[in-house]
Write a protein that holds these residues in place. Sequence first.
Motif, PDB file in Angstrom:
ATOM      1  N   TYR A  82     107.987  70.772  58.746  1.00 40.62           N
ATOM      2  CA  TYR A  82     107.165  71.541  57.806  1.00 40.62           C
ATOM      3  C   TYR A  82     106.053  70.626  57.329  1.00 40.62           C
ATOM      4  N   THR A  83     104.897  71.227  57.142  1.00 42.39           N
ATOM      5  CA  THR A  83     103.666  70.448  57.107  1.00 42.39           C
ATOM      6  C   THR A  83     103.533  69.540  55.894  1.00 42.39           C
ATOM      7  N   THR A 115     108.606  75.562  61.985  1.00 42.95           N
ATOM      8  CA  THR A 115     108.523  75.199  60.585  1.00 42.95           C
ATOM      9  C   THR A 115     109.650  75.862  59.803  1.00 42.95           C
ATOM     10  N   ASP A 120     104.028  77.885  55.491  1.00 48.40           N
ATOM     11  CA  ASP A 120     103.216  77.305  56.568  1.00 48.40           C
ATOM     12  C   ASP A 120     102.598  78.426  57.403  1.00 48.40           C
ATOM     13  N   LEU A 125      99.486  75.405  60.021  1.00 43.73           N
ATOM     14  CA  LEU A 125     100.111  74.787  61.184  1.00 43.73           C
ATOM     15  C   LEU A 125      99.070  74.255  62.164  1.00 43.73           C
ATOM     16  N   ASN A 143     106.190  79.971  63.220  1.00 38.66           N
ATOM     17  CA  ASN A 143     106.870  80.394  62.005  1.00 38.66           C
ATOM     18  C   ASN A 143     107.347  81.827  62.222  1.00 38.66           C
TER      19      ASN A 143
END
Length: 228
Positions: A82-83, A115, A120, A125, A143
């Motif tokens: 996850y970002t 993710t 996100d 992404l 996602n």
Amino acid sequence: MTQPETPQKSVNPWTIWIPIILIMLGGVVFYNYLVQQSLKRDKDRPPYLGRLENDLELVERSGRTVHLSELKGKIIIAGYVYTRCPRGCALVVSKMKKLHDEFGGSPGLQFLSFTVDPDDTPQVLSEFATRFGIKENDWWFVNGPKDAVRSYLTFQFKFSGVKEVPEAERFNPDDKYIHDMKVALVDHKGNIRGHYDIANVDPEYENFWSERVRRDLRVLIDEQKAGK
């Protein structure tokens, strides 16, 4: 006058049995060689840990709706991300990037980053992937519905489940999830063949798993080419 009969020379039975015995021994040695080679090949092959049985609909960083069934016949390298992760997601992606630099570009190989954060978006992404220099279409950042994605990754990919971090225990406001930091390797028939801790903080373990995933990936590529 009758000529005396010439006495018949007796045949030593060993002149018959020795070649037969040698042939039999040679056959045994050759058979054992084949068995040993087969066992060695089986030992080098990664095990079967499960199978991707069901399809899953996702949204890719491009904004396109995709299905895992589109990857049928491909080898898959998959992991969580996850970002805004402060715990090591960037390291997992960077390790996967090294694998992509080495093995990517093959039409029979696909990279996947799922993710765990519903926030996100495809744009987020896409920006995250761009920071790592990832532009190729053979690496999806995806996602989807939270429960469906987490269930699939737990029960199909055999990853450990995602845990939400209580607010009082967070490093910072973005420290929301604890998740499996390994990557999974799936063969071209949809079988899970390994999980690899390539981002382990211990250099010795990290090196072991990095070498292991490369070795197993080469085996799966060979199997794919041979149609096994």
